[in-house]
Write a protein that holds these residues in place. Structure first.
Motif, PDB file in Angstrom:
ATOM      1  N   MET A   1       1.110  -1.401   0.188  1.00 61.57           N
ATOM      2  CA  MET A   1      -0.123   0.085   0.140  1.00 61.57           C
ATOM      3  C   MET A   1       0.762   1.306  -0.543  1.00 61.57           C
ATOM      4  O   MET A   1       0.795   2.319  -0.861  1.00 61.57           O
ATOM      5  CB  MET A   1      -0.768  -0.182   1.626  1.00 61.57           C
ATOM      6  N   ASN A   2       1.821   1.240   0.433  1.00 61.27           N
ATOM      7  CA  ASN A   2       3.160   2.108   1.146  1.00 61.27           C
ATOM      8  C   ASN A   2       3.463   3.079  -0.455  1.00 61.27           C
ATOM      9  O   ASN A   2       3.680   3.405  -1.101  1.00 61.27           O
ATOM     10  CB  ASN A   2       4.055   2.320   2.184  1.00 61.27           C
TER      11      ASN A   2
ATOM     12  N   GLU B   1      -8.540  -6.615   8.774  1.00 62.04           N
ATOM     13  CA  GLU B   1      -7.261  -6.584   8.028  1.00 62.04           C
ATOM     14  C   GLU B   1      -6.990  -5.920   7.193  1.00 62.04           C
ATOM     15  O   GLU B   1      -5.851  -4.487   7.471  1.00 62.04           O
ATOM     16  CB  GLU B   1      -6.935  -7.710   8.689  1.00 62.04           C
ATOM     17  N   ALA B   2      -7.285  -5.952   5.801  1.00 62.51           N
ATOM     18  CA  ALA B   2      -7.246  -5.082   5.098  1.00 62.51           C
ATOM     19  C   ALA B   2      -7.881  -3.811   5.502  1.00 62.51           C
ATOM     20  O   ALA B   2      -6.570  -2.774   4.408  1.00 62.51           O
ATOM     21  CB  ALA B   2      -7.839  -5.441   4.146  1.00 62.51           C
TER      22      ALA B   2
ATOM     23  N   VAL C   1      -5.024  -2.178   7.081  1.00 62.01           N
ATOM     24  CA  VAL C   1      -3.113  -2.056   6.440  1.00 62.01           C
ATOM     25  C   VAL C   1      -3.916  -0.485   5.569  1.00 62.01           C
ATOM     26  O   VAL C   1      -2.752   0.424   5.239  1.00 62.01           O
ATOM     27  CB  VAL C   1      -3.185  -3.265   5.581  1.00 62.01           C
TER      28      VAL C   1
ATOM     29  N   LEU D   1      -3.743   3.085   8.009  1.00 65.42           N
ATOM     30  CA  LEU D   1      -2.644   2.877   8.379  1.00 65.42           C
ATOM     31  C   LEU D   1      -1.709   3.564   7.139  1.00 65.42           C
ATOM     32  O   LEU D   1      -0.786   4.577   7.462  1.00 65.42           O
ATOM     33  CB  LEU D   1      -1.999   1.599   9.062  1.00 65.42           C
ATOM     34  N   ALA D   2      -2.031   2.488   6.234  1.00 66.44           N
ATOM     35  CA  ALA D   2      -1.052   3.870   4.793  1.00 66.44           C
ATOM     36  C   ALA D   2      -1.037   5.084   4.758  1.00 66.44           C
ATOM     37  O   ALA D   2      -0.100   5.493   4.212  1.00 66.44           O
ATOM     38  CB  ALA D   2      -0.494   2.443   3.966  1.00 66.44           C
TER      39      ALA D   2
END
Length: 113
Positions: free
Chosen positions: A1-2, A32-33, A36, A39-40
Motif C-alpha cells: 500500500m505504501n 485487516e485489509a 492496512v 495506516l498506510a
C-alpha cells in the motif's frame, strides 16, 4: 500500500465503513485489509474519508437501500462503461469513488491532514 500511495500520490482515500454480515471470517479479513489501508494512508499524509454503505448507495443510485444490481447498473451508466465492472467488488470501489466525488466537500472526513 505504501508503494502504491507513493507511486500514484492520491489526494485522498475513500473507504467504506465496515458492515458486519453473517460471515465473520470475511469480516475480519476485510477489517485487516482496511486497517492496512488506513495506516498506510495516514503514514503517507493522505486524507481519509469514510462513507457508510447507505451513503454510497444514496450518492450513486439516489436511494440508500438500493440493491447491488442497481448500484452496478448506475456505475456502468455514470462512467459510460461498455460493460458492468467485474468482479462486483470493482463496482463497489467505483461506487465509493463516485460517492466521494459527490460528497467530498461535506464534513464526512474521518482523518484529514
Amino acid at each position: 500500500m505504501n508503494e502504491l500511495l507513493r507511486r500514484f500520490r492520491p489526494d485522498a482515500v475513500a473507504v467504506e465503513e465496515l458492515f458486519w454480515n453473517t460471515n465473520q471470517t470475511t469480516g475480519i479479513r476485510v477489517a485487516e485489509a482496511r486497517g492496512v489501508l488506513l495506516l498506510a494512508a495516514r503514514q503517507n499524509l493522505v486524507s481519509i474519508y469514510e462513507y457508510t454503505p447507505l451513503q454510497v448507495k444514496q450518492a450513486v443510485v439516489g436511494y440508500g437501500r438500493a440493491e447491488k444490481k442497481q448500484v452496478i447498473s448506475m456505475v456502468t451508466t455514470l462512467l459510460e462503461l461498455k460493460a458492468p465492472p467485474k468482479p462486483d467488488d470493482t463496482a463497489d470501489a467505483l461506487a465509493l469513488a463516485i460517492c466521494h466525488a459527490n460528497c467530498a466537500s461535506s464534513a464526512l472526513s474521518a482523518f484529514n491532514r
